[in-house]
Design an enzyme around this catalytic site. Sequence first.
Site, short mmCIF file in Angstrom:
data_model
loop_
_atom_site.label_atom_id
_atom_site.label_comp_id
_atom_site.label_asym_id
_atom_site.label_seq_id
_atom_site.Cartn_x
_atom_site.Cartn_y
_atom_site.Cartn_z
N HIS A 98 0.87 -1.17 0.00
CA HIS A 98 0.00 0.00 0.00
C HIS A 98 0.91 1.22 0.00
O HIS A 98 1.58 1.49 0.99
CB HIS A 98 -0.90 0.01 1.24
CG HIS A 98 -1.90 -1.12 1.24
ND1 HIS A 98 -3.25 -0.92 1.09
CD2 HIS A 98 -1.73 -2.46 1.36
CE1 HIS A 98 -3.88 -2.10 1.12
NE2 HIS A 98 -2.98 -3.04 1.29
N LEU A 99 0.95 1.92 -1.14
CA LEU A 99 1.89 3.04 -1.26
C LEU A 99 1.34 4.35 -0.71
O LEU A 99 2.08 5.30 -0.50
CB LEU A 99 2.32 3.22 -2.71
CG LEU A 99 3.32 2.17 -3.21
CD1 LEU A 99 3.65 2.42 -4.67
CD2 LEU A 99 4.60 2.20 -2.38
N ARG A 100 0.04 4.43 -0.49
CA ARG A 100 -0.61 5.60 0.13
C ARG A 100 -0.66 6.84 -0.75
O ARG A 100 -1.20 7.86 -0.34
CB ARG A 100 0.07 5.97 1.46
CG ARG A 100 0.19 4.84 2.46
CD ARG A 100 -1.15 4.28 2.85
NE ARG A 100 -1.06 3.44 4.05
CZ ARG A 100 -2.00 2.58 4.40
NH1 ARG A 100 -3.08 2.42 3.67
NH2 ARG A 100 -1.87 1.86 5.50
N ASP A 137 2.54 -7.10 2.41
CA ASP A 137 1.27 -6.42 2.68
C ASP A 137 1.53 -5.14 3.47
O ASP A 137 0.86 -4.84 4.47
CB ASP A 137 0.28 -7.34 3.41
CG ASP A 137 -1.16 -6.85 3.22
OD1 ASP A 137 -1.41 -6.15 2.22
OD2 ASP A 137 -2.01 -7.13 4.08
N HIS A 161 1.53 3.66 8.38
CA HIS A 161 0.59 4.58 9.02
C HIS A 161 1.36 5.68 9.74
O HIS A 161 2.49 5.46 10.18
CB HIS A 161 -0.24 3.86 10.08
CG HIS A 161 -1.33 3.00 9.52
ND1 HIS A 161 -2.38 3.50 8.80
CD2 HIS A 161 -1.53 1.65 9.60
CE1 HIS A 161 -3.19 2.51 8.45
NE2 HIS A 161 -2.69 1.37 8.90
#
Lengths: 426, 335
Positions: A63-65, A306, A310
């Site tokens: 998840h590269l955001r 995965d 955050h």
Amino acid sequence: MRIAIENGRVIDPANQVDLQASLYIAGGRVLALGAKPEGFEADRVIDASGQIVCPGFVDMSTHLREPGQEHKATIVSETKAAVSAGFTTLCCTPSTAPVIDTPAVANLIQERAQLAGNCTVLPIGSLTKGLAGESLSEMGALQEAGCLAVSNVDRAIKSTLVLRRAMEYAATYDLLVIIRPEDQGLSEGGFVHEGAVSARLGLPGIPDIAETTAVAQALELIRHTGVRAHFGQLSSLKAARMVARAQHEGVPVSADVSAHQLFLSELDISGYNAQCNVRPPLRTESDREGLRAAVAEGVIGAICSDHQPHEVDAKLDVFQSTEPGIAGLETVLPLLLKLVDEGILSLNEALARMTAGPASILGFECGQLNRGSPADVTIFDPKKQWQVGDASWLSAGRNNPFIGQTATGQVTLTLRSGQIVFDRNS
Amino acid sequence: MNIGAVRTFPEIGGHGTPVDLQLDAEGKLKHFLSIEGLSRSILTEIMDRAESFSSVAEQQVKKVPLLRGKTIVNLFFENSTRTRTTFELAAKRLSADVLNINIATSATSKGESLLDTVRNLEAMNVDMFVVRHAMSGAAHFIAEQAAPHISVVNAGDGRHSHPTQAMLDMFTIRQMKSDFSQLKVAIVGDVRYSRVARAQVHALNILGAEEVRLVAPITLLPDEIESLGVTVCHDMDEGLADIDVVIMLRLQRERMKGALLPSEHEYFNFYGLTEKRLSQAKSDVIVMHPGPINRGVEIDSAVADGDRSVILQQVTNGIAIRMAVMSMAMQRGEG
């Protein structure tokens, strides 16, 4: 640039190579392994003695955001962390904002990744428009924009009919469909594995049947549609067995597991440890053992990070209010080496799950050292000890339950298409 | 298994030793978050101390000066009348200053994070937080984050625990029955959503009850609840057979919506406590309920108000138990 990597132990699982040899690179491609080609003059000689030289790692789920959640992480920060951890190819999940359901977003991500100049980023297209689970995304256009696969990640699909049509439509373009199996009705409102620990802590549970019923349903649709399909981030022993049975019967289906699922279990949530709040949830110790066995047997052909970085605040709240996910890129290699150390996998098998395994699932030219192919190479010191989360940590997310632990095995140098994209000694 | 965050990891992939949040280095109660992980001697000490406080209520001046000058904050993120009132009375009888903060109508509804709320109150030099929250683990989180001099008492967190309620129930049982080791206790009803039931199960097991029996339909029992050391029964008559103590749990009306139960009517028919059903139990059985009761849903009025009921005695005991817990947690290192 002409590079010679000398004196290392070269392991290339795709070609069953494991030998003490030198690797020669020119024009961004692998030129030779073993004997020095005639007239080869290296611009740079890398001494890899005591180190392992292997294809760059390929991550099936990152998840590269970016775009949309740059307060958590950016393509620049996470691709930098990726190459420092040995990854040269990342599959970016479509859960960006906006989601990857148009060529524009797919192109934007690839352009920004190219500009960052660290590793290759392969966008995964959204299976449905807006990931809403209701109507089909423009898969043909997404494929033209570089998407090798489509997925609805962890978002619900409105009906079995929508899933069926999405698979049929993806099969039209021979796109890989990645399924994160979860029956949303059964998992609704849940946070942790439903079992003894959820009963004790009073946390709403996500039962393993949420995964197995979704796998059963998907397998029937895969059989019917003949689509190439892949299960992402399996979490239960029973689901792994169902996939094994289907593979045995010749169903075109593969699977991956995230590295942390092979080490953590529901017991690690005791004390409401928000760093262990992940989806799918950490399950029982026997699930963990079953997943390890499925990795060893090859039923699970890829191990992924995965990676879900955050900001600090996302984990600083009451367990149920924290955001799920682990910033896992930088702990995959030491965890993998730990599996080798524990005798679960040979070093060759472990590296295969990070290179040739995901590459063949994706059908992308990466994860091997064939002569003439792009020189994506990782060099790591299998004995080097370091502390997780120390000054070498590069991900913008520090949400990782292994922070503070002593890890063994660290990347020293990473090449992507023959360019040095990470060098720990410089 | 212990309570507290896992903090110490030697080697990657390994498992740490859980840190006990509730006890200080000398094994004294610092926070009161959960019954689980506490020893029989601490539970007994809480009840003994409550017994000594019971007489305070009968004095003309209902106060002891134990916590004079201390500030206790009732931090209620969820509405509660009885629990908040008894905590407030308990604190006042210990001569502490009490601040009631009802967060449902306060800062967090304006978007302030829980941690910021706690930090702000800490900055006002308070000594104790009494926390009620709709999510399991809320009191743990605040105890982990709060400054070292602050004690946290859990006044109910999600489905996890309501340790002062469990202790006032144990105290009531001790007043009525002599020896825990001879007791068979039935807990009836909505165990799935009940923090009270979970806390009671731990307390009864630690105090050595002969049997803890849960009586409910399968939909109201958490998966693998047997792992907490209980027997499970789905038939009310069988469930009450030979029982010394019956604890009825409150049934929330929302359960009908969540496909857990068909109707209140059916629930009362099969699991409601009536005089007739109660005759299955021992003749000196006592009937308990953490309140508030739903007459005609889980319990018949004749039983709730009958001579086997100790429901109001539980409420009275709530004050003494909370005085005991608050004074123990605040007086560590001072005695």
